[in-house]
Scaffold this motif. Structure first.
Motif, PDB file in Angstrom:
ATOM      1  N   GLU A   2      15.519 -96.633  -1.918  1.00  0.00           N
ATOM      2  CA  GLU A   2      16.681 -97.346  -1.392  1.00  0.00           C
ATOM      3  C   GLU A   2      16.781 -98.747  -1.999  1.00  0.00           C
ATOM      4  OE1 GLU A   2      15.816 -94.025   1.215  1.00  0.00           O
ATOM      5  OE2 GLU A   2      14.554 -95.629   0.432  1.00  0.00           O
ATOM      6  N   ALA A   3      15.641 -99.422  -2.112  1.00  0.00           N
ATOM      7  CA  ALA A   3      15.648-100.775  -2.668  1.00  0.00           C
ATOM      8  C   ALA A   3      16.140-100.778  -4.111  1.00  0.00           C
ATOM      9  CB  ALA A   3      14.251-101.387  -2.586  1.00  0.00           C
ATOM     10  N   ALA A   4      15.731 -99.778  -4.881  1.00  0.00           N
ATOM     11  CA  ALA A   4      16.153 -99.716  -6.284  1.00  0.00           C
ATOM     12  C   ALA A   4      17.633 -99.394  -6.420  1.00  0.00           C
ATOM     13  CB  ALA A   4      15.323 -98.675  -7.029  1.00  0.00           C
ATOM     14  N   GLY A   5      18.236 -98.863  -5.373  1.00  0.00           N
ATOM     15  CA  GLY A   5      19.654 -98.545  -5.416  1.00  0.00           C
ATOM     16  C   GLY A   5      20.564 -99.702  -5.071  1.00  0.00           C
ATOM     17  N   VAL A   6      19.985-100.839  -4.691  1.00  0.00           N
ATOM     18  CA  VAL A   6      20.797-101.955  -4.191  1.00  0.00           C
ATOM     19  C   VAL A   6      21.313-102.916  -5.262  1.00  0.00           C
ATOM     20  CG1 VAL A   6      20.757-104.032  -2.745  1.00  0.00           C
ATOM     21  CG2 VAL A   6      19.740-101.906  -1.907  1.00  0.00           C
ATOM     22  N   PRO A   7      20.458-103.438  -6.167  1.00  0.00           N
ATOM     23  CA  PRO A   7      20.814-104.684  -6.864  1.00  0.00           C
ATOM     24  C   PRO A   7      22.148-104.692  -7.601  1.00  0.00           C
ATOM     25  CG  PRO A   7      18.480-104.239  -7.117  1.00  0.00           C
ATOM     26  CD  PRO A   7      19.076-103.024  -6.479  1.00  0.00           C
ATOM     27  N   LEU A   8      22.362-103.821  -8.574  1.00  0.00           N
ATOM     28  CA  LEU A   8      23.588-103.899  -9.367  1.00  0.00           C
ATOM     29  C   LEU A   8      24.820-103.579  -8.533  1.00  0.00           C
ATOM     30  CD1 LEU A   8      25.218-104.229 -11.892  1.00  0.00           C
ATOM     31  CD2 LEU A   8      24.489-101.977 -12.655  1.00  0.00           C
ATOM     32  N   ALA A   9      24.798-102.449  -7.836  1.00  0.00           N
ATOM     33  CA  ALA A   9      25.973-102.060  -7.045  1.00  0.00           C
ATOM     34  C   ALA A   9      26.201-103.024  -5.887  1.00  0.00           C
ATOM     35  CB  ALA A   9      25.805-100.632  -6.523  1.00  0.00           C
ATOM     36  N   GLY A  10      25.133-103.374  -5.189  1.00  0.00           N
ATOM     37  CA  GLY A  10      25.272-104.262  -4.038  1.00  0.00           C
ATOM     38  C   GLY A  10      25.751-105.647  -4.431  1.00  0.00           C
ATOM     39  N   GLN A  11      25.169-106.211  -5.495  1.00  0.00           N
ATOM     40  CA  GLN A  11      25.588-107.538  -5.920  1.00  0.00           C
ATOM     41  C   GLN A  11      26.996-107.532  -6.514  1.00  0.00           C
ATOM     42  OE1 GLN A  11      21.489-108.704  -7.857  1.00  0.00           O
ATOM     43  NE2 GLN A  11      22.706-110.543  -7.589  1.00  0.00           N
ATOM     44  N   THR A  12      27.364-106.441  -7.178  1.00  0.00           N
ATOM     45  CA  THR A  12      28.725-106.332  -7.704  1.00  0.00           C
ATOM     46  C   THR A  12      29.732-106.373  -6.562  1.00  0.00           C
ATOM     47  OG1 THR A  12      28.007-105.051  -9.640  1.00  0.00           O
ATOM     48  CG2 THR A  12      30.321-104.888  -9.008  1.00  0.00           C
ATOM     49  N   ALA A  13      29.457-105.625  -5.512  1.00  0.00           N
ATOM     50  CA  ALA A  13      30.354-105.627  -4.354  1.00  0.00           C
ATOM     51  C   ALA A  13      30.377-107.002  -3.688  1.00  0.00           C
ATOM     52  CB  ALA A  13      29.905-104.565  -3.359  1.00  0.00           C
ATOM     53  N   PHE A  14      29.213-107.591  -3.507  1.00  0.00           N
ATOM     54  CA  PHE A  14      29.102-108.892  -2.838  1.00  0.00           C
ATOM     55  C   PHE A  14      29.859-109.965  -3.617  1.00  0.00           C
ATOM     56  CE2 PHE A  14      25.650-111.333  -0.223  1.00  0.00           C
ATOM     57  CZ  PHE A  14      26.662-111.890   0.551  1.00  0.00           C
ATOM     58  N   ARG A  15      29.632-110.018  -4.929  1.00  0.00           N
ATOM     59  CA  ARG A  15      30.300-111.034  -5.754  1.00  0.00           C
ATOM     60  C   ARG A  15      31.806-110.821  -5.770  1.00  0.00           C
ATOM     61  NH1 ARG A  15      28.850-114.860  -9.354  1.00  0.00           N
ATOM     62  NH2 ARG A  15      26.655-114.324  -9.041  1.00  0.00           N
ATOM     63  N   SER A  16      32.248-109.570  -5.809  1.00  0.00           N
ATOM     64  CA  SER A  16      33.686-109.289  -5.819  1.00  0.00           C
ATOM     65  C   SER A  16      34.345-109.775  -4.540  1.00  0.00           C
ATOM     66  CB  SER A  16      33.918-107.791  -5.997  1.00  0.00           C
ATOM     67  OG  SER A  16      33.420-107.325  -7.236  1.00  0.00           O
ATOM     68  N   LEU A  17      33.714-109.515  -3.413  1.00  0.00           N
ATOM     69  CA  LEU A  17      34.276-109.956  -2.135  1.00  0.00           C
ATOM     70  C   LEU A  17      34.266-111.471  -2.015  1.00  0.00           C
ATOM     71  CD1 LEU A  17      32.590-107.217   0.050  1.00  0.00           C
ATOM     72  CD2 LEU A  17      35.049-107.471  -0.288  1.00  0.00           C
ATOM     73  N   LYS A  18      33.220-112.112  -2.514  1.00  0.00           N
ATOM     74  CA  LYS A  18      33.169-113.575  -2.487  1.00  0.00           C
ATOM     75  C   LYS A  18      34.259-114.169  -3.373  1.00  0.00           C
ATOM     76  CE  LYS A  18      29.080-115.520  -2.797  1.00  0.00           C
ATOM     77  NZ  LYS A  18      27.685-115.757  -3.258  1.00  0.00           N
ATOM     78  N   ARG A  19      34.457-113.548  -4.564  1.00  0.00           N
ATOM     79  CA  ARG A  19      35.493-114.047  -5.469  1.00  0.00           C
ATOM     80  C   ARG A  19      36.880-113.878  -4.855  1.00  0.00           C
ATOM     81  NH1 ARG A  19      35.127-114.644 -11.017  1.00  0.00           N
ATOM     82  NH2 ARG A  19      32.918-115.006 -10.570  1.00  0.00           N
ATOM     83  N   ALA A  20      37.066-112.823  -4.057  1.00  0.00           N
ATOM     84  CA  ALA A  20      38.340-112.599  -3.366  1.00  0.00           C
ATOM     85  C   ALA A  20      38.447-113.405  -2.077  1.00  0.00           C
ATOM     86  CB  ALA A  20      38.517-111.118  -3.063  1.00  0.00           C
ATOM     87  N   GLU A  21      37.390-114.172  -1.774  1.00  0.00           N
ATOM     88  CA  GLU A  21      37.361-115.038  -0.596  1.00  0.00           C
ATOM     89  C   GLU A  21      37.586-114.265   0.704  1.00  0.00           C
ATOM     90  OE1 GLU A  21      40.118-118.225  -1.316  1.00  0.00           O
ATOM     91  OE2 GLU A  21      38.956-119.031  -2.974  1.00  0.00           O
ATOM     92  N   VAL A  22      36.959-113.106   0.794  1.00  0.00           N
ATOM     93  CA  VAL A  22      37.098-112.277   1.988  1.00  0.00           C
ATOM     94  C   VAL A  22      36.283-112.876   3.129  1.00  0.00           C
ATOM     95  CG1 VAL A  22      36.586-110.010   2.985  1.00  0.00           C
ATOM     96  CG2 VAL A  22      37.577-110.182   0.681  1.00  0.00           C
ATOM     97  N   GLY A  23      36.913-112.984   4.290  1.00  0.00           N
ATOM     98  CA  GLY A  23      36.234-113.525   5.451  1.00  0.00           C
ATOM     99  C   GLY A  23      36.748-112.928   6.741  1.00  0.00           C
ATOM    100  N   ALA A  24      36.302-113.481   7.847  1.00  0.00           N
ATOM    101  CA  ALA A  24      36.667-112.972   9.162  1.00  0.00           C
ATOM    102  C   ALA A  24      38.184-112.993   9.351  1.00  0.00           C
ATOM    103  CB  ALA A  24      35.988-113.801  10.247  1.00  0.00           C
ATOM    104  N   GLY A  25      38.712-111.896   9.875  1.00  0.00           N
ATOM    105  CA  GLY A  25      40.131-111.800  10.162  1.00  0.00           C
ATOM    106  C   GLY A  25      40.978-111.290   9.018  1.00  0.00           C
ATOM    107  N   ASP A  26      40.399-111.191   7.814  1.00  0.00           N
ATOM    108  CA  ASP A  26      41.157-110.684   6.671  1.00  0.00           C
ATOM    109  C   ASP A  26      41.302-109.173   6.742  1.00  0.00           C
ATOM    110  OD1 ASP A  26      41.671-113.057   5.317  1.00  0.00           O
ATOM    111  OD2 ASP A  26      39.785-112.996   4.195  1.00  0.00           O
ATOM    112  N   THR A  27      42.384-108.672   6.152  1.00  0.00           N
ATOM    113  CA  THR A  27      42.529-107.249   5.871  1.00  0.00           C
ATOM    114  C   THR A  27      42.315-107.078   4.378  1.00  0.00           C
ATOM    115  OG1 THR A  27      44.092-106.853   7.674  1.00  0.00           O
ATOM    116  CG2 THR A  27      44.079-105.272   5.868  1.00  0.00           C
TER     117      THR A  27
END
Length: 306
Positions: free
Chosen positions: A123-148
């Motif tokens: 499970e740990a080996a399945g996280v870094p690239l996919a997980g960080q890609t998703a995390f960075r994309s959401l941060k770049r889109a400024e996704v936060g509480a209350g957003d759709t």
């Protein structure tokens, strides 16, 4: 050490299990005894020459940028970790050669984080690239509480992380997927919508008040559909369509970031993000793992155990 390698650009048929010298450990690096290595589409695309215009590739090429393992040796000025630490990371370097499909791998300390407590090696080996890609994309889109937020290809490897992270951030998530994956998306906290012709109308029906942000994990017309829904260009992010930049959005190529990975690890430890693993293969069967990954039909991660 044993490693999976290619002697020149090629395909799964050209992967070989060979003996290579143990890697040297430079300043700010650690040597990792690899327990598992994640398989990603970029691995076989790189091996086929698909990134030749972007980065230098040296042979023999050991693929793999997702690693989970135990620190075996610490290089000069690498005080962030100690021998025996259980770590995971996205270990893409400035050139491609010494990857994670091996018994041993080196990584700069900035690429790594402590493995989440209670998470298995696969499970740990399945996280870094996919997980960080998703995390960075959401941060770049400024996704936060209350957003759709609209997540394109929400049931895929990156999308599954994207849905869970967005929910953890307090957003309402609408995720595109085939109907067979709708129940899966509901289990992750998303409202599923079938992709394809008429997608925009179906999204409007679910969110008549509009969509605040969109992340594209599939390519095609996802960026255009998102803009057509009225999402502000600066809140449209794609990992698959370089034209997003020209349209006012963002094309994201995730970079190794141990701090960001540690944030993701905390979400995993808090039970807000889970890591589905579709199947594991022993290192020697890397070719079979690639062939399965190339089908593009798996829901969870594919991982090599070492």
């Amino acid at each position: 050490m044993k490693a999976i390698a290619l002697q020149q650009y090629g395909s799964a048929d050209d992967l070989r299990l060979i003996d290579l010298p143990d890697p040297k450990v430079g300043p700010a690096e650690v040597l990792i005894r690899v327990r598992a290595a994640g398989v990603n589409p970029v691995d076989w695309k790189l091996a086929a020459g698909g990134l030749d215009a972007l980065m230098e590739v040296r042979f023999p090429l050991v693929p793999g940028w997702d690693v989970a393992g135990v620190v075996e040796r610490v290089g000069p000025d690498a005080r962030e970790f100690s021998v025996g630490d259980e770590v995971f990371g996205y270990i893409r370097k400035d050139w491609a050669q010494a990857g994670a499909y091996a018994e041993l791998a080196t990584a700069n300390v900035r690429m790594l984080a402590k493995k989440p407590r209670g998470l298995g090696w696969a499970e740990a080996a399945g996280v870094p690239l996919a997980g960080q890609t998703a995390f960075r994309s959401l941060k770049r889109a400024e996704v936060g509480a209350g957003d759709t937020v609209l997540v394109h290809a929400a049931a895929g490897g990156v999308g599954s992380f994207g849905v869970q992270i967005a929910v953890a951030l307090g957003a309402r998530v609408i995720g595109t997927a085939s109907e067979r994956n709708h129940e899966y998306l509901r289990s992750l906290g998303a409202e599923p919508v079938t992709y394809g012709e008429g997608l925009a109308d179906r999204v409007r029906a679910l969110a008549p008040g509009g969509v605040d942000a969109a992340v594209d994990f599939v390519g095609g017309d996802a960026v255009d559909v998102s803009l057509g829904l009225g999402v502000k260009p600066e809140r449209v992010v794609s990992i698959a369509n370089p034209e997003a930049d020209a349209k006012g959005g963002h094309w994201v190529w995730v970079r190794p970031d141990g701090v960001e990975l540690a944030d993701l690890a905390r979400l995993i430890e808090d039970g807000k993000v889970t890591v589905p693993v579709e199947r594991t293969f022993p290192l020697a069967e890397a070719a079979e793992a690639w062939r399965l990954n190339q089908q593009g039909r798996t829901r969870g991660k594919i991982v090599l155990t070492v």
